[in-house]
Structure formats: C-alpha cells, structure tokens
Design a protein around this motif. Sequence first.
Motif, PDB file in Angstrom:
ATOM      1  N   LEU A 220       0.826  -1.203   0.000  1.00 27.77           N
ATOM      2  CA  LEU A 220       0.000   0.000   0.000  1.00 27.77           C
ATOM      3  C   LEU A 220       0.862   1.255   0.000  1.00 27.77           C
ATOM      4  O   LEU A 220       1.783   1.390   0.811  1.00 27.77           O
ATOM      5  N   THR A 221       0.544   2.161  -0.915  1.00 21.82           N
ATOM      6  CA  THR A 221       1.148   3.489  -0.908  1.00 21.82           C
ATOM      7  C   THR A 221       0.228   4.423  -0.129  1.00 21.82           C
ATOM      8  O   THR A 221      -0.899   4.055   0.236  1.00 21.82           O
ATOM      9  N   ALA A 222       0.681   5.648   0.110  1.00 19.96           N
ATOM     10  CA  ALA A 222      -0.170   6.635   0.773  1.00 19.96           C
ATOM     11  C   ALA A 222      -1.417   6.907  -0.063  1.00 19.96           C
ATOM     12  O   ALA A 222      -2.520   7.096   0.475  1.00 19.96           O
ATOM     13  N   GLU A 223      -1.260   6.896  -1.404  1.00 18.20           N
ATOM     14  CA  GLU A 223      -2.407   7.117  -2.293  1.00 18.20           C
ATOM     15  C   GLU A 223      -3.410   5.966  -2.189  1.00 18.20           C
ATOM     16  O   GLU A 223      -4.628   6.185  -2.236  1.00 18.20           O
ATOM     17  N   ASN A 224      -2.912   4.743  -2.058  1.00 13.53           N
ATOM     18  CA  ASN A 224      -3.813   3.600  -1.866  1.00 13.53           C
ATOM     19  C   ASN A 224      -4.608   3.760  -0.580  1.00 13.53           C
ATOM     20  O   ASN A 224      -5.825   3.520  -0.545  1.00 13.53           O
ATOM     21  N   GLY A 225      -3.930   4.164   0.492  1.00 10.69           N
ATOM     22  CA  GLY A 225      -4.616   4.368   1.764  1.00 10.69           C
ATOM     23  C   GLY A 225      -5.699   5.424   1.660  1.00 10.69           C
ATOM     24  O   GLY A 225      -6.789   5.276   2.218  1.00 10.69           O
ATOM     25  N   ALA A 226      -5.408   6.506   0.930  1.00  7.44           N
ATOM     26  CA  ALA A 226      -6.394   7.571   0.743  1.00  7.44           C
ATOM     27  C   ALA A 226      -7.603   7.073  -0.039  1.00  7.44           C
ATOM     28  O   ALA A 226      -8.741   7.471   0.231  1.00  7.44           O
ATOM     29  N   ALA A 227      -7.373   6.187  -1.016  1.00 10.23           N
ATOM     30  CA  ALA A 227      -8.478   5.632  -1.807  1.00 10.23           C
ATOM     31  C   ALA A 227      -9.385   4.788  -0.931  1.00 10.23           C
ATOM     32  O   ALA A 227     -10.624   4.852  -1.045  1.00 10.23           O
ATOM     33  N   TRP A 228      -8.789   3.994  -0.023  1.00  6.25           N
ATOM     34  CA  TRP A 228      -9.604   3.192   0.898  1.00  6.25           C
ATOM     35  C   TRP A 228     -10.373   4.095   1.870  1.00  6.25           C
ATOM     36  O   TRP A 228     -11.517   3.791   2.237  1.00  6.25           O
ATOM     37  N   GLN A 229      -9.756   5.191   2.288  1.00  6.69           N
ATOM     38  CA  GLN A 229     -10.448   6.123   3.179  1.00  6.69           C
ATOM     39  C   GLN A 229     -11.665   6.722   2.487  1.00  6.69           C
ATOM     40  O   GLN A 229     -12.723   6.896   3.089  1.00  6.69           O
ATOM     41  N   ARG A 230     -11.520   7.029   1.203  1.00  7.41           N
ATOM     42  CA  ARG A 230     -12.676   7.537   0.439  1.00  7.41           C
ATOM     43  C   ARG A 230     -13.764   6.482   0.344  1.00  7.41           C
ATOM     44  O   ARG A 230     -14.962   6.806   0.346  1.00  7.41           O
ATOM     45  N   ASN A 267      -2.380  -2.980   8.420  1.00  4.85           N
ATOM     46  CA  ASN A 267      -1.284  -2.675   7.489  1.00  4.85           C
ATOM     47  C   ASN A 267      -0.722  -1.272   7.668  1.00  4.85           C
ATOM     48  O   ASN A 267      -0.113  -0.714   6.754  1.00  4.85           O
ATOM     49  N   GLY A 268      -0.902  -0.716   8.844  1.00  2.00           N
ATOM     50  CA  GLY A 268      -0.214   0.520   9.196  1.00  2.00           C
ATOM     51  C   GLY A 268      -0.705   1.762   8.511  1.00  2.00           C
ATOM     52  O   GLY A 268       0.033   2.753   8.410  1.00  2.00           O
ATOM     53  N   GLN A 269      -1.949   1.749   8.036  1.00  2.47           N
ATOM     54  CA  GLN A 269      -2.521   2.927   7.396  1.00  2.47           C
ATOM     55  C   GLN A 269      -3.475   3.626   8.364  1.00  2.47           C
ATOM     56  O   GLN A 269      -4.257   2.992   9.057  1.00  2.47           O
ATOM     57  N   GLU A 270      -3.400   4.939   8.397  1.00  5.53           N
ATOM     58  CA  GLU A 270      -4.248   5.713   9.298  1.00  5.53           C
ATOM     59  C   GLU A 270      -5.689   5.654   8.840  1.00  5.53           C
ATOM     60  O   GLU A 270      -5.995   5.787   7.655  1.00  5.53           O
TER      61      GLU A 270
END
Length: 274
Positions: A220-230, A267-270
Amino acid sequence: MSALLHGSGQPKRAGVDRAVGVGATNQNLNLFADFINELCAEQGRTDTIAAGQGYALRLKTRIFRRTLAWFIARHPGGVIAGALQYRHQSIQMFEGYAGTSDSGFRAEVESEQAIARGEVYMEMIDSHQHAGLTGPSAEEAARRLTDFGEHAQFQGQVALDRHRLRRIMKRHDPAIYPGEYITCVNDPAKALCEKARRGNSEGLPSHGGCLPLACRNVALTAENGAAWQREIVRIDKRLASRPTLAPRLRQRLQHRRAEVVEFLTVNGQEVVPA
C-alpha cells in the motif's frame, strides 16, 4: 430497439426509429473526411485525413476495429476485456480482430504497458515512495524496486530513455502493478487471482478474482490508503442516507466497512474517524 440495416445507401423510408445502415455510415464517414480536407485546404493546413501514398481515401467502419481494440487493450485488464467485448472465446481471436496475432499486436500493447510501469517505478524510486510502503508485500516491493533502480543506473545517472527503459523492463521487470486501491507485488504462488484463474476451464480470470483485503501480494502506498479512506466515507454516506436501507444491505455495508478498517489498521494505514 432500432433496426440496424446492413445494406448499402440510406434506408428508403428513414424514420426516427431506424438506425443508419453500414453503407450509409461509410458514406457519411467519407463525406465528413472530404469536408475536413476541404476546410484544411481553405485554411492552408496540412493535417488532412489522408490515405497512404498512392491510395485513394476510402473510409469503412471495419478499418476502425484496430483503433477500438487498441483503446480497449491499453486499459488495465484490457486484453481480457477485449476478448469478452468482441465475444470471442480466446485472447488470440481478439488479437486477430485487432489486426493479426502475427502482427505483434499483443506484444506492442504489453511493451507500451511495460514502459508506462517503468516510468512509474522511476517516479516511485525518485520520490522514495518504495521506502514508505506498507502491507504484507511492502518489504518485497521495496527490494524489487531498489534492485530495479540499480539496473536503471548508468554511470551514476538514472536512464529515462525509452529504448533503454524498454530493455531494462524486459530483463528486470519487478512485476509490480500500481493501482488505485492496492499496489500488486505479483507472486503467482501467493496470488489469489491465480488460484481463481486455475479454476477456470478457459484459463481466464473470473469476474472479481482480485481479493485485495485477503491477498498476500498487496502493498500500500499513501495514495492507496487515501483511496480506501474515500471508500469508507462513501459507505458512511450510504449508511446515513434516508430512507433507511434494507436490513440486509445495511448489514453488508457495515461488514464491508469493518473489513476495510481492519485491513488498513493491520497494514499501518491511518483511519480517519467518521
């Protein structure tokens, strides 16, 4: 549904419920090309719609099949999508419809896709994104990208020349596929989509074969994490919508949200609170 004519020329009794036939479409294409060429001539432009040298311009609908095939094939999963869209039973037949398999259609598409991925790899390396990856395959992705970056070096400089990049990708492709929600670090032995494909008699991936929340090939990249947050935000909006959702649908959405939150947390994503 409107009737589609296959004869030449315009229908004798045209109506609003009649589709233009193939012959009429070909005629309209050539009339449009003539109009464009005349307009270019009046304006002194050279970018006309022209046939090859020594050939008269004759446009037909069937000559656009390769253009359409290129458009489909150059998207993620496009070769499979093309085989389905064209209602053929194999990738080879789709390639043949796009031109011929011998013409190297698929090889051209794969080469272009590889170069595009190579350019993404170089951007990730230059911005040190590979050091910030999380997920079960984060370490493997970082190792592959580091190795790729070393091969891309030439006398201490990073080579971005397309010819050299194509050669490097052919020999040292790290097989990492960045996407909106995940970055796939391909390892066939662990890939859940590969298991789904092996279970298919035609060897084609089953619909929805990718299982990102369960697959061990995920980084996961930061952009992937942001997509899941959306995705979480979209689920929350649906859960808060009125009138109230049916119990079964509400339960499925709540379960999906819980899965995504757990996936990101592990997986360490906020995860931003609702």
